[in-house]
Design an enzyme around this catalytic site. Structure first.
Site: not given
Lengths: 353, 1190
Positions: B442-443, B584, B722, B861, B884
């Protein structure tokens, strides 16, 4: 060894050499400086040992005689003809004549050898009761189940000693006669029949049951000998210290052999005139031929041998040592050559880098 | 054929994917729509079933009924479930929890049962039973029983310790107390006595004992703050709010005692964030949602007391439902090991059968004629052979190593302790860490710190945030902005653009103030005051950064109630009515708030991801293009961006919308969908204000770690949600991409794949998948390539695209048999095409040195991980920190969780967890590698030593009439695996290292041995077996030669069985222990001690067992009396032992030396490099790094 000096939080583990896997250690690389000397030294040492063993073995004198009595071999053919079936054959005797041109150096040992006799067969080798043989009165009356079918007689009497090993006790006997000059009388060579078994066997492992009224026979009262035995166990020998379960012939037999061909010690010759060995002259071994082996293709031999520091005659170990030692030296040289060649090459490689 | 291809091509050439958007919500991939049944299911059935699903009664899921203050209600017969036979039990669990497995009585039987469920243990149980049959028992009863007891005992001890801990824990929890209404008043009651429907009172800092409905609290509006750390690891406070009606009427004790509300809600489930139910009280129904539910495991904070009604108790609570069975992962070596054990088992059966035939033959030839062997039974030779088959199964059972599995467990446990002592992580897949091929990372929060700082912004098309003074001049060096004029500034923000402050103060551009006002008002941050200082608690670090930034720029968020929000705007406090908060979530990617200003205007403020905001902007919205440019600039600086916008709402429009909103918020089914729809209606025609840019710094050591891992031939794939630009820049920042990397994008790949597919089709079509695979590279040369692909392209390429057409097709019934067949056929063809395409894609991607997938959903992913797992058969590792990443962490062979800012969900589902990405290099290159090497050496040695030991019986068979005679004493067989040969190999499995940690890190290339399975595979396994077999031959035949004719030193008992057994056993013990010495490359005093200790132990125990004393005590059990002392007194026997050991070991030494000289392995070269080439500085640097790690 690097010890990190950083401060640690409360819940962090100790920074010990063990937990951080930094125990002081030696990394034994098989470097040339270890491996090559190892091979050369081992090779030399083995060759030395091998030579010693080989000459010791060669120096040992051995005389053996097959008295099974298959057709055409010696005087025991007649007895062998009677050897049929499983029942004890009728007693028979025969003889082995030989002569010595020079002294057979002593001490000389008399062995009997059996071949194709599977004392190491599992079924056979478990058929004994060590508790009974160690003299436990309870086990004397109640032999272990492993002894079946030699556990009890048909009459219900417990067999002592029970089991197939005891039942098949070797019962040929030998006597050695010496004649110094042709035409002279034969003199019996004294055979020492004691001290032929391990001390631990006669004194620890095999014990007679406690005497009853000072009598061994009474101690064995209420037991029966194995079916093949002509006499009860307490009458194996007239010597009170060598009878019953501690009879040395019996103890030797009960220490079963590792392989189907085996020798067992019968007697030592170390008394009187014969302590230095057997002088030259002609000899005769009188054999009482009882034991049946022809049914299963076995052979019986009588062996006279002396021994050295390494035991009896056996060239195998000496030759093996010589072979392994020579191979070590050879491999050592191969390794040396390879090492020198590749060492140069690696150095070149590294220089190129 | 032609027409078919046409249809496929059109299908494929739908509109080009959009790089900017994340494809779609996770729940609607075609896969899921399709995969509801078997692939060839007739359409008719599916249509029928779908129709059925539509028709289901709307309230079907609301079957859980709870009545307040009425325990008897829940004991009615229709709530009873039959358990066994006729014992009935209420479906409502009581609040006592039980996590333990055994009690005092059930421990022994249940634990034994569990243990015997394992194949290995069961096998030995069978052997034990075989041994009890007198005809075939070839070994004493204790030879198998004793090792089995040791193995069972060790496992049982471990289970016992674990279970006692659980008992203690359960007791502690069940005996906690809280106040419950009983007989008309609150009484202190133990947790375990709480039942569904009870009204309870909780005080500040109490743990919540069950899932309860919040009725009222001491706070205004019956707010109640909870900390959910135990559930999701988030330490920020969350607030829950009671219903208006219960808040009004249920504050006092006597009101609570007479409360008789009735709740209908969904059955207990494990979804922490969802709850739907209805409260019926005073003839009215009130909707209930997750906001009104306090979950077990949370803690009450900042609230003096609150009242609640128990809805789910004990095992029904969400936290207990969540603690489901953990997935059991097995390593590659586990599988390999099992296959090898099966192989050995087959060998065992074959060998036994062969020897049994030999015995039958021998019996017929010799045994039957040997009168001395007569045993009173008239068995035929073949029957004796049959019995001996089982006898040999028993004596050769040690070929299948009983202690293997336990030893492997012990080693894994020990290794994980070592890893834990170094990195504070524990688990037991250690050796697999040495075989990683692909890392999926993951980033955010994994490569980066996930500590957000407000860096730049774009307001009204103007970019702020560079180094500037108040008059717009750029300077390279300038003082940070002074916020001291602002009493609420926290002094933590470093901002260098003085011009922005100028703008705020001057108020020339109203948008600037509007911008920061929006940041201060549109969020879900909680605030509390500690010593007069504002303290924000944000659910996400982004939001915290923005609200803090607004605070520093003079728009401080001060307080929030249920309906109001108070802001200090440049010193003046104003309170706004909050009319609605449009939450959200990851699908919406935006949040909005509707407020009424003190002046009475209604406004909607919205912030969200640029893609979703731009879709909803008013056509005339100004500065769209400028802001877009700014966004691109921000993205190229690896900043995270959000767009801000607002809209004025007419009173009438609001009224109308509010009605729909209210209706949707009490909908009892599909409430979320209904709400989303309503939100969508108002969030349109927005006016763009600007964009924020937040910096998320790279974590320490990320580039170094990545380059190390790359050198170890580990491929790193970054999977992130992203934007493409951000991802690409991060790729450069962490040196995954370099200047000379050729980057391929989705289009290029699609073209390449297309050509490849065409070629393949020409070569035999998609049906040729059974043809030998062709290995031709996609790229001509071996130049450095990277792949950057977005989620939409990924779907396009992998044909995962959702096609409207197929949906329409589904609704049509196939009319004829022909049509149906056609359809299944084309479907099958599609499947095959898809597979081919996926395989091609994976092949292509694996040719690239780096792969970055951006704009991917959590499900994608996981899909990418799965693709590589499936088509490359390589070991994968997924690392991530957020919820996530859970999917991908669970999919990969090894999941690593980063315990960072985003809660514990990733950590909970991972196999390993630590705080920073850079620990990965130590985990893999040092610990993983060591663990792999150790485990491989251990296994190889283990198989070797058992073969060397057991097969001596086999060789001996040829000399004892195949009679299943053992070549050793029974006690030796019993203790060989347990005592005489276990400790050194265990220690090697724990301590061995071929090169030190520093060198492992410095030469990452050493890692490849594990990836290529070089150290333990079928070849190595057979080499070990052959080594074992040869050793057993030497161990048997040299003593055999020596014993053939021999006579003792004093002429006595020359060649008896017992001396023979002792000779072989002694040679064996010395050989195997010296062999492990040769295998050990890291000799510590512990190793030396264990090796010589094992040999000494052997001789010690042997002399004891052969002593007179023990014979007197147990004459039948110890039959070797005197053998050791008599045999080992003879120099001849020692010479035999020495020769045997030398012949066993010297060839090994020679072969190792030669192969090391001729083909030195990487790690062989290392120590010499260390001595020659490593400069001292590197050493120092490395030790510093070690120190910082530790």
């Amino acid at each position: 060894m690097t010890w990190s000096a950083a401060a640690r939080g409360a819940h962090q583990p100790d920074n010990t050499a063990f937990t951080q896997q930094r125990l002081p250690a030696w990394q034994p690389l098989l470097s040339a400086s270890i491996a090559l000397p190892l091979f050369f030294c081992a090779g030399l040492a083995f060759i030395g040992l091998g030579l010693g063993l080989f000459y010791s073995s060669n120096g040992i004198k051995e005389l053996e005689y097959d008295y099974t009595g298959t057709a055409g071999t010696g005087g025991c053919s007649a007895c062998a003809l009677a050897d049929r079936g499983r029942a004890p054959p009728p007693p028979c005797s025969c003889a082995w004549h030989f002569s010595l041109a020079e002294l057979f150096p002593g001490p000389v040992y008399l062995y009997y050898e059996l071949t194709n006799f599977y004392q190491n067969n599992r079924r056979y080798s478990v058929s004994r009761d060590d508790a009974q043989l160690s003299g436990l009165p309870s086990a004397l009356r109640h032999p272990a189940n492993e002894c079946a079918p030699y556990q009890r007689r048909a009459s219900g009497l417990p067999i002592a000693p029970c089991g197939a090993i005891a039942n098949s006790l070797f019962n040929d006997s030998f006597s050695l006669w010496h004649r110094r000059r042709a035409g002279g009388p034969y003199v019996e060579v004294p055979l020492d029949r004691t001290g032929i078994a391990w001390w631990t066997d006669c004194h620890v492992k095999f014990r007679n049951p406690p005497l009853v009224n000072g009598s061994l026979a009474l101690a064995f009262h209420g037991t029966a000998p194995p079916p093949n035995w002509p006499r009860p166990v307490y009458a194996l020998s007239p010597d009170p210290n060598n009878t019953g379960f501690v009879n040395q012939d019996f103890v030797v037999w009960m220490r079963t052999a590792a392989l189907p061909t085996f020798r067992k010690l019968y007697a030592r010759i170390r008394q009187g005139n014969y302590s230095a060995g057997l002088p030259r002259g002609s000899y005769v071994v009188n054999i009482t031929y009882n034991y049946p082996v022809r049914a299963f293709g076995g052979r019986k031999l009588v062996v006279l041998s002396n021994i050295s520091w390494m035991g009896g005659k056996n060239p195998f170990l000496g030759i093996a040592y010589l072979a392994v030692g020579s191979l070590c030296i050879l491999v050592g040289f191969v390794m040396l050559v390879v090492y020198i060649r590749y060492q140069d090459q690696n150095d070149e490689d590294e220089d190129e880098e | 054929m032609n027409s078919e291809r046409d249809s496929e091509t059109t299908f494929e050439e739908d509109s080009q994917p959009n790089d900017e958007v994340v494809p779609y919500s996770d729940d609607e991939t075609e896969d899921e729509l399709e995969d509801q049944g078997p692939a060839v299911e007739p359409e008719q059935n599916r249509v029928n079933r779908e129709a059925e699903e539509q028709r289901e009664p709307p309230r079907k899921d609301c079957t859980w009924q709870v009545k307040a203050n009425d325990r008897s209600f829940h004991e009615q017969p229709h709530f009873m479930n039959t358990k066994f036979f006729c014992i009935k039990e209420s479906k409502y669990a009581n609040n006592a929890i039980k996590t333990y497995k055994y009690n005092a009585f059930s421990f022994l039987p249940m634990n034994l049962f569990e243990q015997f469920k394992r194949a290995a243990n069961f096998y030995f149980l069978i052997l034990l039973i075989l041994q009890a049959i007198p005809q075939i028992s070839t070994l004493a009863w204790y030879t198998t029983l004793f090792p089995l007891l040791v193995v069972l005992g060790i496992t049982a001890m471990k289970d016992l310790v674990d279970d006692v801990a659980r008992h203690k824990m359960d007791n502690e929890i069940n005996n906690r107390t809280c106040e419950v209404i009983k007989d008309g008043r609150f009484k202190v009651t133990k947790w375990k006595e709480i039942q569904v429907g009870d009204i309870i009172r909780l005080k500040k800092n109490d743990f919540i004992p069950a899932d309860i409905l919040l009725l009222s609290s001491s706070e205004p509006n019956s707010l109640c703050y909870v900390e959910t750390a135990e559930l999701d690891g988030e330490t920020n406070l969350k607030f829950k709010m009671a219903l208006e009606i219960t808040h009004q009427y249920l504050q006092r004790e006597n009101a609570l005692t007479t409360f008789d509300g009735f709740i209908e809600c969904e059955e207990p489930n494990n979804r922490l964030d969802k709850f739907t139910g209805t409260l019926f009280w005073r003839n009215t129904s009130f909707p209930l949602d997750a906001d009104k539910i306090l979950l077990r495991g949370c803690v009450i904070r900042n609230t003096d007391f609150c009242h609640g009604m128990v809805i789910f108790a004990g095992a029904d609570t969400k936290i207990m439902k969540n603690s489901g069975k953990t997935r059991f992962k097995r390593t590659k070596i586990d599988y390999l090991m099992n296959y090898m054990v099966y192989t050995i088992f087959v060998v065992l059966i074959l060998v036994s059968a062969g020897l049994a035939i030999g015995h039958a033959y021998w019996e017929a030839q010799i045994g039957n004629n040997s009168w001395y062997l007569y045993d009173g039974e008239d068995y035929t030779p073949s029957y004796r052979g049959f019995l001996n088959f089982w006898g040999y199964i028993i004596i050769l059972n040690t070929m299948v190593p009983i202690s293997l599995y336990v030893s492997v467990e012990v080693i894994r446990l020990g290794q994980s302790y070592f890893i834990n002592w170094d990195l504070q992580i524990t688990t037991t897949l250690n050796e697999q860490l040495g075989q990683i091929h692909y890392i999926f990372s993951d980033k955010t929060g994994t490569l980066t710190q996930n500590i957000m700082t407000f860096k730049k912004c774009c307001i009204n098309g103007q970019i702020y945030g560079d180094h500037r003074d108040a008059s717009q001049n750029n300077h390279s060096k300038i003082e940070p902005v002074d916020f001291s004029w602002n009493m609420f500034a926290d002094g933590k923000l470093a901002f260098y653009d003085h011009y922005l402050i100028e703008q705020i103060h001057s108020g020339k551009e109203s948008e600037v103030r509007q911008f920061f006002f929006l940041l201060a008002v549109c969020h879900t941050v909680m605030v509390d005051r500690i010593d007069g200082q504002l303290n924000y608690q944000a659910a996400s670090p982004d939001e915290g950064a923005l609200v803090s930034a607004a605070r520093n720029f003079g728009f401080a968020f001060l307080a929030r109630t249920q309906n109001t929000i108070t802001i200090s705007e440049l010193g003046t406090e104003r309170t706004y009515d909050v009319l609605a908060i449009l939450d959200f979530n990851s699908d919406r990617k935006r949040m909005s708030i509707i407020v009424r200003t003190p002046e009475g205007n209604i406004r909607l403020y919205c912030k969200g991801a640029d893609t979703v905001i731009y879709e909803r902007l008013h056509q005339m919205s100004p500065t769209k293009q400028e802001t877009q440019d700014a966004l691109d600039i921000f993205a190229s600086e690896t900043l995270r961006t959000l767009c801000l916008c607002y809209k004025e709402i007419e009173e009438k429009e609001y009224e109308e919308w509010n009605k729909k909103f209210m209706a949707a918020s009490i909908a009892s089914t599909n409430r979320d969908e209904a709400l989303d729809k309503v939100y969508e209606e108002i969030e349109k025609d927005l006016i763009l204000l600007g964009a924020t840019a937040i910096e998320d710094k790279l974590q320490d050591g990320v580039p170094e770690t990545i380059s190390k891992l790359a050198k170890a031939d580990i491929k790193i794939w970054v999977l992130t949600g992203d934007k493409k630009e951000t991802a690409e820049n991060i790729g450069f920042a962490c040196e995954l991409l370099t200047e000379d990397t050729t980057i391929c994008y989705g289009e290029d790949i699609n073209a390449l794949l297309h050509t490849r597919m065409e070629n393949q089709r020409n070569r035999g079509g998609v049906y040729a998948k059974f043809a030998p695979p062709v290995h031709e590279p996609f790229f001509p040369s071996c130049e450095n390539r990277a792949l950057i692909i977005t989620g939409s392209w990924l779907n396009e390429i992998l044909l995962e695209k959702k096609t409207k057409r197929s949906k329409i097709l589904k609704l049509k019934f196939p009319r004829t048999e022909e049509e149906r067949r056609m359809r299944t056929q084309s479907k099958r063809r599609l499947e095959a095409r898809k597979e081919q395409r996926q395989k091609n894609f994976v092949d292509l991607a694996c040719e690239c040195s780096a792969v970055i997938c951006c704009r991917v959903t959590p499900k994608q992913k996981a899909m990418v991980v799965d693709l590589v797992k499936r088509y490359k058969k390589a070991i994968t590792l997924a690392i991530g920190d957020g919820a996530n990443d859970v999917n991908m962490i669970k999919t990969a062979h090894i999941g690593v969780g980063i315990s960072g800012q985003e809660g514990m969900q990733a950590v909970m589902s991972s196999d390993y967890s630590f705080a920073q990405f850079r620990y990965l290099q130590r985990l893999l290159l040092v610990h993983g590698r060591w663990s792999y090497i150790r485990m491989c050496k251990f296994l190889r040695y283990f198989f070797y030593k058992n073969f060397a030991f057991t097969l001596v019986h086999f060789w001996y068979s040829f000399f004892n009439g195949y009679s299943a005679q053992t070549a050793y004493e029974d006690w030796f067989i019993t203790l060989y695996n347990v005592l005489y040969s276990s400790l050194p190999v265990l220690l090697m499995g724990l301590l061995d290292q071929d090169v030190s940690d520093k060198l492992s890190l410095r030469f990452p290339g050493l890692y490849v041995v594990g990836q290529r399975d070089l150290l333990f595979n079928y070849k190595k396994f057979f080499v070990s077996l052959v080594h074992g077999i040869l050793t057993s031959m030497i161990l048997f035949f040299i003593p055999l030669g020596a014993y053939l004719q021999t006579v003792g030193q004093d002429g006595e008992a020359p060649s008896d069985y017992q001396s023979f057994a002792v000779t072989i056993a002694s040679a064996l013990i010395i050989t195997v222990n010296f062999q492990i010495g040769l295998d050990t490359s890291y000799w510590t005093f512990v190793n030396a001690f264990s090796i010589f200790g094992s040999i000494a132990l052997y001789f010690g125990i042997m002399f004891d067992f052969h002593s007179a004393g023990i014979h007197v005590l147990f004459p039948s059990a110890f039959q070797f009396t005197g053998t050791a002392s008599n045999a080992l007194r003879q120099p001849y026997i020692w010479l035999t032992i020495i020769l045997t050991v030398a012949v066993c070991l010297l060839p090994v030494v020679a072969i190792r030396f030669l192969s090391m000289t001729i083909w030195p392995s990487e790690s062989d070269k290392c120590p010499s490099l260390k001595a020659k080439h490593v400069p001292k500085a590197a050493f120092l640097q490395n030790s510093k790094f070690m120190a910082s790690l530790a």
